[in-house]
Each structure stands twice: as structure tokens, then as C-alpha cells.
Motif scaffolding. Structure first.
Motif, mmCIF file in Angstrom:
data_model
loop_
_atom_site.group_PDB
_atom_site.id
_atom_site.type_symbol
_atom_site.label_atom_id
_atom_site.label_comp_id
_atom_site.label_asym_id
_atom_site.label_seq_id
_atom_site.Cartn_x
_atom_site.Cartn_y
_atom_site.Cartn_z
ATOM 1 N N UNK A 1 0.246 -5.937 2.076
ATOM 2 C CA UNK A 1 -1.454 -6.695 2.115
ATOM 3 C C UNK A 1 -1.878 -7.465 0.944
ATOM 4 N N UNK A 2 -3.568 -7.350 1.178
ATOM 5 C CA UNK A 2 -3.619 -8.569 -0.085
ATOM 6 C C UNK A 2 -4.216 -7.530 -0.651
ATOM 7 N N UNK A 3 -4.525 -7.388 -1.440
ATOM 8 C CA UNK A 3 -5.543 -6.325 -2.612
ATOM 9 C C UNK A 3 -6.771 -6.639 -2.014
ATOM 10 N N UNK A 4 -8.479 -5.432 -2.316
ATOM 11 C CA UNK A 4 -9.185 -5.417 -1.689
ATOM 12 C C UNK A 4 -9.799 -6.082 -2.779
ATOM 13 N N UNK A 5 -10.530 -6.716 -3.025
ATOM 14 C CA UNK A 5 -11.311 -7.190 -3.560
ATOM 15 C C UNK A 5 -13.163 -7.384 -3.816
ATOM 16 N N UNK B 1 -7.582 5.152 -1.512
ATOM 17 C CA UNK B 1 -6.639 5.040 -2.011
ATOM 18 C C UNK B 1 -5.957 5.095 -0.996
ATOM 19 N N UNK B 2 -5.002 4.850 -2.141
ATOM 20 C CA UNK B 2 -3.142 4.250 -0.433
ATOM 21 C C UNK B 2 -3.386 2.301 -1.392
ATOM 22 N N UNK B 3 -4.459 1.616 -1.714
ATOM 23 C CA UNK B 3 -4.591 0.526 -1.375
ATOM 24 C C UNK B 3 -4.541 -0.324 -2.221
ATOM 25 N N UNK C 1 0.969 -1.321 -0.285
ATOM 26 C CA UNK C 1 -0.352 -0.075 0.024
ATOM 27 C C UNK C 1 1.136 1.074 -0.140
ATOM 28 N N UNK C 2 0.635 2.569 -0.163
ATOM 29 C CA UNK C 2 1.141 3.733 -0.253
ATOM 30 C C UNK C 2 2.177 3.835 1.423
ATOM 31 N N UNK C 3 1.625 3.054 2.173
ATOM 32 C CA UNK C 3 2.484 2.803 3.748
ATOM 33 C C UNK C 3 3.688 1.855 3.561
#
Length: 159
Positions: free
Chosen positions: A31-35, A46-48, A25-27
Motif C-alpha cells: 500500500x501507499x502510506x496515508x498522508x 491502525x494497521x496502515x 499494511x498489517x494484512x
């Protein structure tokens, strides 16, 4: 059969397929992607990294139907903190689209392993597009696929 159920089955298969992928993510966190299906509010992605599943066309014929489904991928190639490093920015410009390719590869592998979904059958002619950088360091890709689905039979009527 319900197209909503088909979308949910696709979501389940994609979620399973991408479990081993490391996206950031932007941090800078892995992470796993949001599906999700349907639409996403901008604040949620935003940022993910995300994967969005949308039915774009449904066509019913006498004994079967067709559902065209688009799968949109959004990834982030670099964290905000690392954007300050010129060598990392150059590397991300050159390789940032690889996150999208990784997602596409995992989904292709899973979908072609078994083209029979619970609520439809995948036609084997999928089209994948990698758009690359849309706004550094965000990358975008899309898969277009077609499913043959069962159509509800008319009651009290001969075929």
C-alpha cells in the motif's frame, strides 16, 4: 501567506515523492502510506503506514516569518500472518526500520531538489530521527524542517 496552504503543498510533494515506495499494511498488502495534515484518529492508522504533517511553531517577524513543521512516519514491518514465522520476525527486527529510511530518503530527495515551495522556502537544515521499533512490528521516524514564509504586509503603513 497561509500556513495551511504550505501544509497542503508539503502534503502534495510528499504524496508525489513516496509513490514508488512499497510499504505493507498489517494484512501483508502493498500500500501507499496515508498522508495527512493535523492529526489522525487512531482508527485511521491502525494497521496502515502513515505520514503525518504538523505545524508545531509559527513565528512572525517584520518582513518574513518562520514555520516549523514536523513530519511523522509510521510503518509496519511485518503482516500479522507472517509474525508467526520466527525467521521473518528476526529479519524484521533487524531491518524493519528500513521502511522509515526509505520514506525519509524519498522526501529528502524531493525537498532538496527544489527548496522553493509555493507558500514558503525550505531552510536546508532538516533533522531526521529514526526511532526504530515502537511496538513490534511498528516503526517510527520524524523529520523536523523549517520554512521561511511571507508575512502579510500592513495596509496604509510605511515600512
Amino acid at each position: 501567506m497561509s500556513v495551511r496552504n504550505l501544509e497542503q503543498e508539503i502534503k502534495r510533494r510528499i504524496t508525489e515523492a513516496v509513490k514508488g515506495i512499497q510499504l505493507i499494511n498489517d494484512k501483508g498488502e502493498f500500500v501507499l502510506p496515508l498522508v495527512e495534515t493535523g492529526a489522525l484518529p487512531k482508527s485511521a492508522v491502525r494497521g496502515e503506514p502513515y505520514i503525518l504533517i504538523q505545524t508545531t511553531h509559527i513565528e512572525d517577524k517584520e518582513l518574513s516569518g518562520i514555520a516549523d513543521i514536523n513530519i511523522l512516519y509510521g510503518t509496519i514491518g511485518l503482516s500479522r500472518e507472517r509474525e508467526k514465522s520466527r525467521p521473518l520476525v528476526k529479519l524484521t527486527h533487524a531491518t524493519g526500520h528500513w521502511d522509515v529510511l526509505s520514506v525519509i530518503d524519498k522526501i529528502r530527495e524531493d525537498f532538496f531538489k527544489d527548496t522553493n515551495f509555493q507558500f514558503g522556502i525550505l531552510k536546508r537544515s532538516m533533522k531526521h530521527e529514526v526511532y526504530g521499533e515502537i511496538e513490534f512490528p511498528h516503526y517510527l521516524g520524524e523529520t523536523k524542517c523549517t520554512f521561511e514564509i511571507a508575512v502579510t504586509q500592513p495596509q496604509d503603513d510605511y515600512l
